[in-house]
Design an enzyme around this catalytic site. Structure first.
Site: not given
Length: 309
Positions: A11, A93-94, A118, A198, A247
């Protein structure tokens, strides 16, 4: 023969207009965007192409939008270079969801839908907390961890040498930025994000994401996919599910992930999807590597030419 790893952004890479030239140039990309709209039940394609920026930057649109454009980049590259093969994948991440989908762990539609969920779960966690993130430039990991402890925030991204990201409450981030500058950071800049990704402030998203992932058929990856949490390849389907949930609140160990691939003999890396953030990180991790990106038709053409050279 160079060992090739494909990389997928997270992102923040979104930009209004992303993917549109793929759709205009390649019928297969147009079909892919239509499939995405049908799978989600709304016109994500139009949000990607036309925005407005406020709509595209909403987590629940940005995450599936980046996933979709990144997948389109991979598909058009494979179409243009039929001999193209990759031996590993990773994503920030994503982007880890995109990497896992590329490795056959889940279907395109399942990956897209779970990423949309998500994004929504994370947005709900952002709305319920007052959090933020900041980039810390020019301070090493140990000193940054000390700053985080003093300000009661967390280390969120270990991207590359000299570029770390911290996450936590708005007040904590403000204090941490001041402390980081005192400790010698070149810069400590709050980031324009919706919340404290996070970090423990995202905990409310975890059980919801776990439930969503349990509805998805997860296969073993066809090639190694590096986990953000462990910086090691995923193993079983159960481990994949657990690591993807962890995560959300764990730091992204990006530099360690890339160094694992380098140690395993990978010398060619291709960033797929909007932006060039990962390419920039790669340059700071090891300038001797072969790095390409596919974000739009011009960058696709350059990468195709390099691969066919």
């Amino acid at each position: 023969m160079a060992k090739t790893a494909i990389l997928f952004a997270g992102q923040g890479a979104q930009v209004v207009g992303m993917g549109q030239d793929f759709v205009e140039a390649f019928p297969a990309a147009r079909d892919l965007f239509a499939r995405a709209d049908e799978a989600l039940g709304y016109e994500l394609s139009q949000v990607c192409f036309n925005g407005p920026e406020e709509a595209l930057t909403k987590t629940e649109n940005a995450q599936p939008g980046i996933f979709l454009v990144s997948w389109a980049a991979l598909e058009v590259l494979k179409a243009q270079v039929p001999s193209f093969k990759f031996e590993a994948a990773a994503g920030l991440s994503l982007g880890e969801f995109t990497a896992l989908t590329a490795a056959g762990v889940m279907s395109f539609e399942d990956g897209l839908r779970v990423v949309r969920q998500r994004g929504r779960f994370m947005q709900e966690a952002c709305d319920a907390t007052e959090g933020g993130m900041a980039a810390v430039i020019g301070l090493d990991e140990d000193a940054t961890r000390e700053v985080c402890a003093a300000a009661e925030v967390e280390l969120a991204n270990l991207n590359c040498p000299g570029q770390l990201v911290i996450s936590g409450t708005a007040a904590g981030i403000e204090k941490a930025c001041e402390l980081a500058k005192v400790r010698g950071a070149k810069r400590a800049l709050p980031l324009p994000v919706a919340g404290a990704y996070h970090s423990r402030l995202m905990e409310s998203a975890c059980p919801k994401l776990e439930a969503a992932l349990r509805e998805v058929d997860l296969n073993l990856p066809a090639v190694p996919v590096i986990s953000n949490v462990t910086a090691q390849p995923h193993a079983t389907a159960g481990e994949i599910l657990n690591r993807l949930v962890e995560q959300v609140t764990s730091p992204v160990r990006w530099e360690a992930s890339i160094r694992h691939l380098i140690d395993d003999g990978f010398t060619r890396f291709i960033e797929l999807g909007p932006g060039t953030a990962l390419t920039g990180f790669m340059r700071r991790i090891d300038r001797g590597l072969e790095v390409h990106n596919v974000a739009d038709v011009p960058s696709l053409e350059k990468t195709v030419a390099a691969l066919n050279d």
